[in-house]
Write a protein that holds these residues in place. Structure first.
Motif, PDB file in Angstrom:
ATOM      1  N   LYS A 514       0.829  -1.210   0.000  1.00 33.53           N
ATOM      2  CA  LYS A 514       0.000   0.000   0.000  1.00 33.53           C
ATOM      3  C   LYS A 514       0.861   1.256   0.000  1.00 33.53           C
ATOM      4  O   LYS A 514       0.562   2.222  -0.694  1.00 33.53           O
ATOM      5  CB  LYS A 514      -0.933  -0.004   1.212  1.00 33.53           C
ATOM      6  N   LYS A 515       1.934   1.193   0.758  1.00 35.22           N
ATOM      7  CA  LYS A 515       2.856   2.326   0.807  1.00 35.22           C
ATOM      8  C   LYS A 515       3.349   2.692  -0.579  1.00 35.22           C
ATOM      9  O   LYS A 515       3.602   3.841  -0.889  1.00 35.22           O
ATOM     10  CB  LYS A 515       4.073   1.974   1.670  1.00 35.22           C
ATOM     11  N   LYS A 516       3.523   1.650  -1.408  1.00 35.35           N
ATOM     12  CA  LYS A 516       4.051   1.899  -2.749  1.00 35.35           C
ATOM     13  C   LYS A 516       2.946   2.072  -3.780  1.00 35.35           C
ATOM     14  O   LYS A 516       3.202   2.031  -4.977  1.00 35.35           O
ATOM     15  CB  LYS A 516       4.974   0.754  -3.157  1.00 35.35           C
ATOM     16  N   HIS A 517       1.726   2.136  -3.308  1.00 33.83           N
ATOM     17  CA  HIS A 517       0.569   2.316  -4.177  1.00 33.83           C
ATOM     18  C   HIS A 517       0.443   1.231  -5.233  1.00 33.83           C
ATOM     19  O   HIS A 517       0.079   1.489  -6.372  1.00 33.83           O
ATOM     20  CB  HIS A 517       0.609   3.693  -4.864  1.00 33.83           C
ATOM     21  N   MET A 518       0.770   0.032  -4.840  1.00 38.20           N
ATOM     22  CA  MET A 518       0.589  -1.090  -5.761  1.00 38.20           C
ATOM     23  C   MET A 518      -0.830  -1.626  -5.516  1.00 38.20           C
ATOM     24  O   MET A 518      -1.033  -2.647  -4.849  1.00 38.20           O
ATOM     25  CB  MET A 518       1.626  -2.175  -5.493  1.00 38.20           C
ATOM     26  N   ASN A 519      -1.776  -0.921  -6.098  1.00 40.82           N
ATOM     27  CA  ASN A 519      -3.162  -1.202  -5.749  1.00 40.82           C
ATOM     28  C   ASN A 519      -3.646  -2.593  -6.122  1.00 40.82           C
ATOM     29  O   ASN A 519      -4.341  -3.249  -5.363  1.00 40.82           O
ATOM     30  CB  ASN A 519      -4.082  -0.159  -6.394  1.00 40.82           C
ATOM     31  N   GLU A 520      -3.241  -2.993  -7.308  1.00 39.14           N
ATOM     32  CA  GLU A 520      -3.694  -4.303  -7.764  1.00 39.14           C
ATOM     33  C   GLU A 520      -3.207  -5.400  -6.820  1.00 39.14           C
ATOM     34  O   GLU A 520      -3.942  -6.300  -6.439  1.00 39.14           O
ATOM     35  CB  GLU A 520      -3.169  -4.557  -9.182  1.00 39.14           C
ATOM     36  N   SER A 521      -1.922  -5.283  -6.426  1.00 38.72           N
ATOM     37  CA  SER A 521      -1.354  -6.264  -5.514  1.00 38.72           C
ATOM     38  C   SER A 521      -2.064  -6.227  -4.176  1.00 38.72           C
ATOM     39  O   SER A 521      -2.356  -7.263  -3.585  1.00 38.72           O
ATOM     40  CB  SER A 521       0.131  -5.983  -5.302  1.00 38.72           C
ATOM     41  N   ALA A 522      -2.343  -5.035  -3.705  1.00 36.22           N
ATOM     42  CA  ALA A 522      -3.015  -4.900  -2.415  1.00 36.22           C
ATOM     43  C   ALA A 522      -4.370  -5.597  -2.434  1.00 36.22           C
ATOM     44  O   ALA A 522      -4.721  -6.334  -1.510  1.00 36.22           O
ATOM     45  CB  ALA A 522      -3.187  -3.432  -2.065  1.00 36.22           C
ATOM     46  N   GLU A 523      -5.090  -5.390  -3.530  1.00 37.14           N
ATOM     47  CA  GLU A 523      -6.400  -6.033  -3.645  1.00 37.14           C
ATOM     48  C   GLU A 523      -6.276  -7.544  -3.617  1.00 37.14           C
ATOM     49  O   GLU A 523      -7.054  -8.240  -2.981  1.00 37.14           O
ATOM     50  CB  GLU A 523      -7.082  -5.624  -4.961  1.00 37.14           C
ATOM     51  N   ARG A 524      -5.284  -7.984  -4.339  1.00 40.11           N
ATOM     52  CA  ARG A 524      -5.090  -9.429  -4.428  1.00 40.11           C
ATOM     53  C   ARG A 524      -4.739 -10.006  -3.044  1.00 40.11           C
ATOM     54  O   ARG A 524      -5.243 -11.049  -2.665  1.00 40.11           O
ATOM     55  CB  ARG A 524      -3.986  -9.708  -5.452  1.00 40.11           C
ATOM     56  N   ILE A 525      -3.896  -9.325  -2.318  1.00 35.89           N
ATOM     57  CA  ILE A 525      -3.542  -9.814  -0.980  1.00 35.89           C
ATOM     58  C   ILE A 525      -4.786  -9.840  -0.088  1.00 35.89           C
ATOM     59  O   ILE A 525      -5.039 -10.816   0.612  1.00 35.89           O
ATOM     60  CB  ILE A 525      -2.448  -8.930  -0.330  1.00 35.89           C
ATOM     61  N   GLU A 526      -5.549  -8.776  -0.171  1.00 37.89           N
ATOM     62  CA  GLU A 526      -6.768  -8.719   0.643  1.00 37.89           C
ATOM     63  C   GLU A 526      -7.715  -9.859   0.273  1.00 37.89           C
ATOM     64  O   GLU A 526      -8.327 -10.484   1.135  1.00 37.89           O
ATOM     65  CB  GLU A 526      -7.455  -7.356   0.490  1.00 37.89           C
ATOM     66  N   HIS A 527      -7.793 -10.095  -1.023  1.00 43.79           N
ATOM     67  CA  HIS A 527      -8.653 -11.185  -1.478  1.00 43.79           C
ATOM     68  C   HIS A 527      -8.172 -12.520  -0.904  1.00 43.79           C
ATOM     69  O   HIS A 527      -8.967 -13.314  -0.401  1.00 43.79           O
ATOM     70  CB  HIS A 527      -8.644 -11.231  -3.012  1.00 43.79           C
ATOM     71  N   ILE A 528      -6.882 -12.725  -0.979  1.00 46.12           N
ATOM     72  CA  ILE A 528      -6.324 -13.977  -0.464  1.00 46.12           C
ATOM     73  C   ILE A 528      -6.555 -14.106   1.034  1.00 46.12           C
ATOM     74  O   ILE A 528      -6.909 -15.168   1.540  1.00 46.12           O
ATOM     75  CB  ILE A 528      -4.824 -14.068  -0.818  1.00 46.12           C
ATOM     76  N   MET A 529      -6.406 -12.998   1.721  1.00 49.97           N
ATOM     77  CA  MET A 529      -6.608 -13.041   3.167  1.00 49.97           C
ATOM     78  C   MET A 529      -8.037 -13.430   3.522  1.00 49.97           C
ATOM     79  O   MET A 529      -8.275 -14.035   4.556  1.00 49.97           O
ATOM     80  CB  MET A 529      -6.278 -11.683   3.785  1.00 49.97           C
ATOM     81  N   LYS A 530      -8.957 -13.071   2.651  1.00 44.67           N
ATOM     82  CA  LYS A 530     -10.359 -13.411   2.921  1.00 44.67           C
ATOM     83  C   LYS A 530     -10.650 -14.861   2.581  1.00 44.67           C
ATOM     84  O   LYS A 530     -11.435 -15.521   3.252  1.00 44.67           O
ATOM     85  CB  LYS A 530     -11.281 -12.502   2.098  1.00 44.67           C
ATOM     86  N   THR A 531     -10.036 -15.343   1.497  1.00 40.91           N
ATOM     87  CA  THR A 531     -10.423 -16.664   1.008  1.00 40.91           C
ATOM     88  C   THR A 531      -9.612 -17.827   1.565  1.00 40.91           C
ATOM     89  O   THR A 531     -10.119 -18.921   1.691  1.00 40.91           O
ATOM     90  CB  THR A 531     -10.337 -16.700  -0.531  1.00 40.91           C
ATOM     91  N   VAL A 532      -8.356 -17.574   1.852  1.00 38.65           N
ATOM     92  CA  VAL A 532      -7.495 -18.668   2.302  1.00 38.65           C
ATOM     93  C   VAL A 532      -7.486 -18.724   3.820  1.00 38.65           C
ATOM     94  O   VAL A 532      -7.452 -17.700   4.485  1.00 38.65           O
ATOM     95  CB  VAL A 532      -6.061 -18.477   1.772  1.00 38.65           C
ATOM     96  N   LYS A 533      -7.522 -19.942   4.327  1.00 38.01           N
ATOM     97  CA  LYS A 533      -7.365 -20.104   5.768  1.00 38.01           C
ATOM     98  C   LYS A 533      -5.902 -19.840   6.102  1.00 38.01           C
ATOM     99  O   LYS A 533      -5.009 -20.558   5.674  1.00 38.01           O
ATOM    100  CB  LYS A 533      -7.738 -21.522   6.192  1.00 38.01           C
ATOM    101  N   LEU A 534      -5.655 -18.785   6.833  1.00 39.89           N
ATOM    102  CA  LEU A 534      -4.274 -18.429   7.124  1.00 39.89           C
ATOM    103  C   LEU A 534      -3.756 -19.245   8.294  1.00 39.89           C
ATOM    104  O   LEU A 534      -4.488 -19.540   9.231  1.00 39.89           O
ATOM    105  CB  LEU A 534      -4.185 -16.937   7.444  1.00 39.89           C
ATOM    106  N   SER A 535      -2.488 -19.575   8.195  1.00 39.24           N
ATOM    107  CA  SER A 535      -1.930 -20.357   9.298  1.00 39.24           C
ATOM    108  C   SER A 535      -1.345 -19.419  10.342  1.00 39.24           C
ATOM    109  O   SER A 535      -0.813 -18.360  10.025  1.00 39.24           O
ATOM    110  CB  SER A 535      -0.873 -21.312   8.769  1.00 39.24           C
ATOM    111  N   ALA A 536      -1.451 -19.849  11.548  1.00 34.51           N
ATOM    112  CA  ALA A 536      -0.877 -19.064  12.637  1.00 34.51           C
ATOM    113  C   ALA A 536       0.616 -19.323  12.680  1.00 34.51           C
ATOM    114  O   ALA A 536       1.088 -20.337  12.171  1.00 34.51           O
ATOM    115  CB  ALA A 536      -1.521 -19.476  13.944  1.00 34.51           C
ATOM    116  N   PRO A 537       1.392 -18.409  13.224  1.00 32.40           N
ATOM    117  CA  PRO A 537       2.812 -18.676  13.346  1.00 32.40           C
ATOM    118  C   PRO A 537       3.028 -19.893  14.238  1.00 32.40           C
ATOM    119  O   PRO A 537       2.221 -20.153  15.133  1.00 32.40           O
ATOM    120  CB  PRO A 537       3.361 -17.419  14.004  1.00 32.40           C
ATOM    121  N   VAL A 538       4.087 -20.618  13.947  1.00 26.93           N
ATOM    122  CA  VAL A 538       4.378 -21.803  14.750  1.00 26.93           C
ATOM    123  C   VAL A 538       4.836 -21.339  16.124  1.00 26.93           C
ATOM    124  O   VAL A 538       5.979 -20.929  16.299  1.00 26.93           O
ATOM    125  CB  VAL A 538       5.476 -22.659  14.078  1.00 26.93           C
ATOM    126  N   LYS A 539       3.980 -21.435  17.034  1.00 27.31           N
ATOM    127  CA  LYS A 539       4.167 -21.007  18.420  1.00 27.31           C
ATOM    128  C   LYS A 539       4.466 -19.526  18.534  1.00 27.31           C
ATOM    129  O   LYS A 539       5.410 -18.995  18.008  1.00 27.31           O
ATOM    130  CB  LYS A 539       5.267 -21.801  19.140  1.00 27.31           C
TER     131      LYS A 539
END
Length: 539
Positions: A514-539
């Motif tokens: 976002k800092k670099k105004h890479m809007n398309e990438s930002a959208e894609r990351i947000e999309h992935i964050m919504k759709t993919v089950k994110l893993s928690a850090p290992v401990k």
DNA sequence: CTAGGGTTAG
């Protein structure tokens, strides 16, 4: 035709370019990076589907390591078997149906001219351990190749792969076929049980035990222990206890049985019951052994109760079940985790005084300790003199400890020297950890060119694939170095390989993008964050 | 079928 496989390269120290981040800011790099992002290297990779081991985009690596040189031919170890491997894996393609895989392989001339060994089939099944369709397709094809007869392990691996994917119906069907052909062994049962219990279906694990007779196998101490161990390892020690009570009148427990429970109670954080099991063990006429005590010691270590640890240690030394290398290593590792390096070294001294025979894992731990304690020369002496003198073998981890030590103390040249030694000695190969240390020190120095060079050599020369922790690490460092385009392309690549990013990684990257105004990438990351089950850090 | 590594910072 195949842009992924490029000859490995290496740079002589004399030619090393200036190591500065500014290199990354050259317009050429900018151009390439934006091209990479535009072209979604991840998706491209997915279509090409190279062997996982060479999945890192060649374009990315190529451009990261602009200053590289060609290696002499002799170091390029692409052999015939490797070509065959690439052909087969390429033909399998990406997650198509089992029958499709079978047909593709059956209709391929190269594949059908292969002389299949058990080893190759195992390697292929291992390659597709997360893709049961391809695995079964490969298995079916292998079966159809003339002259090939599956080994028991191949069948067991297939069962394990189906279990891992939780395809229970397919698994049962497969096992039923094995039962008809009398191919089910206790090993097969072990895989089924562990997969069921691992998925929380522990009742199913018990059911399999109940039906052992139908497979021509016996319900005895051995198979009972397998069930109990499976339950205990899944933190179902109470259920294991219930099973034991029920079976007690038919099957007699042995020393293993009690050790399994000691471990089970400790795992469930119930030391009292573990101690009580020691008494119960004695009651049955079994003397608690090193394993029994070491398990308890480990539990106290996890609680940082070192008073109790040393109490038991002295007891063991006194009462005729002397601690062994594993006991001491366990304690040392735990002290190291607490950064008590000097104390850890005292344990090592105590061990040597006791006359206990050290092994590789002990030395790996000792080297790690010495490194963290800043005693480089002593670590070198252990590595170069003591281990060879005692004939203790050196493995990848031993090298890794030494390499990590040099990297940590900014002795990059010595670290790389050891890497080369590993490559030429052929005793053991570098793994992701080896490169992890080296990469970390490159980032520390700000030498991104070297990062690219190492990544390239990692995937092309050693066929190592980037794992979750490596991707996470690289993304984090590229972000921190203000090079989030690269971080983003690695992120895409990670997703395309079905490696789930951690929540934190996504957040960090999103912020940078976002800092670099890479809007398309930002959208894609947000999309992935919504759709993919994110893993928690290992401990 | 019974016990043991490693990464993590300025």
């Amino acid at each position: 035709m195949d842009p992924i496989i490029t000859p490995p390269c290496q740079l002589s120290p004399a030619r090393r370019p200036p190591s500065v981040f500014t290199i990354s800011l050259c317009s050429g790099f900018r151009f390439i990076m934006s091209w990479l992002v535009r072209n979604r290297i991840g998706d491209t990779l997915l279509r090409l589907k190279p062997p996982a081991s060479i999945a890192l985009s060649s374009a990315l690596i190529e451009n990261l390591s602009t200053a590289s040189e060609r290696l002499p031919e002799s170091l390029d170890e692409s052999s015939q078997s490797e070509e065959i491997w690439n052909v087969i894996v390429g033909r399998v393609g990406d997650r198509v149906s089992e029958d499709e895989v079978f047909h593709r392989l059956s209709n391929d001339e190269v594949c059908n001219s292969v002389n299949l060994s058990d080893g190759l089939v195992h390697k292929l099944l291992h390659r597709f351990r997360d893709d049961w369709r391809s695995a079964l397709g490969v298995l079916k094809w292998a079966e159809s190749c003339k002259g090939h007869k599956h080994s028991n392990e191949s069948f067991d691996m297939a069962v394990d792969i189906l279990g891992k994917a939780k395809k229970w119906d397919r698994m049962k069907e497969f096992v039923e076929m094995m039962r008809r052909d009398k191919l089910v062994t206790l090993n097969t049962i072990a895989k089924i049980m562990r997969r069921f219990a691992g998925a929380g279906e522990w009742e199913e694990a018990v059911k399999i035990f109940d039906s052992l007779g139908g497979f021509g196998l016996e319900k005895n101490t051995e198979s009972m222990n397998l069930l109990l161990d499976t339950l205990c390892k899944e933190k179902r020690v109470e259920q294991a206890r219930a099973v034991l009570l029920e079976l007690k009148s038919h099957i007699t427990p042995n020393a293993h049985t009690f050790n399994i429970f000691i471990h089970g109670w400790c795992k469930a954080n119930r030391v009292e019951e573990a101690l009580w099991t020691i008494q119960e063990m004695k009651g049955h006429g079994f003397r608690p052994c090193v394993i029994s005590y070491t398990t308890i010691i480990r539990c106290y270590c996890q609680h940082s109760d070192f008073i109790k640890v040393y109490e038991i240690l002295s007891e063991m030394e006194a009462n005729g079940s002397p601690p062994n290398s594993i006991t001491y290593t366990t304690i040392m590792s735990s002290l190291n985790a607490q950064k008590e390096f000097e104390e850890s070294l005292r344990v090592a001294t105590r061990m040597k005084r006791s006359g206990c025979e050290p092994d590789t894992l002990f030395y790996n731990c000792l080297i790690h300790t010495l490194a963290r304690a800043g005693r480089l020369q002593e670590a070198e002496r252990v590595f170069r003199v003591e281990m060879p003198e005692l004939g203790v073998c050196i493995n990848t981890s031993t090298y890794n400890s030494m390499i990590a030590m040099y990297c940590h103390h900014d002795e990059e040249e010595k670290a790389v020297e050891l890497l080369r030694e590993m490559e030429s000695s052929k005793l053991c190969d570098p793994d992701v950890h080896t490169y992890h240390s080296l990469l970390r020190s490159c980032f520390k120095r700000g030498d991104v060119v070297e990062v690219g060079r190492l990544l390239k050599e990692m995937v092309t020369r050693h066929h190592l694939s980037l794992d979750e922790s490596t991707y996470t690490f690289l993304i984090q460092r590229f972000c921190r170095a203000n090079m989030c385009e690269w971080a983003y392309s690695l992120f895409e690549e990670m997703i395309s390989q079905d490696i789930t990013p951690r929540h934190r990684t996504c957040l960090l990257l999103l912020e940078e993008v976002k800092k670099k105004h890479m809007n398309e990438s930002a959208e894609r990351i947000e999309h992935i964050m919504k759709t993919v089950k994110l893993s928690a850090p290992v401990k």
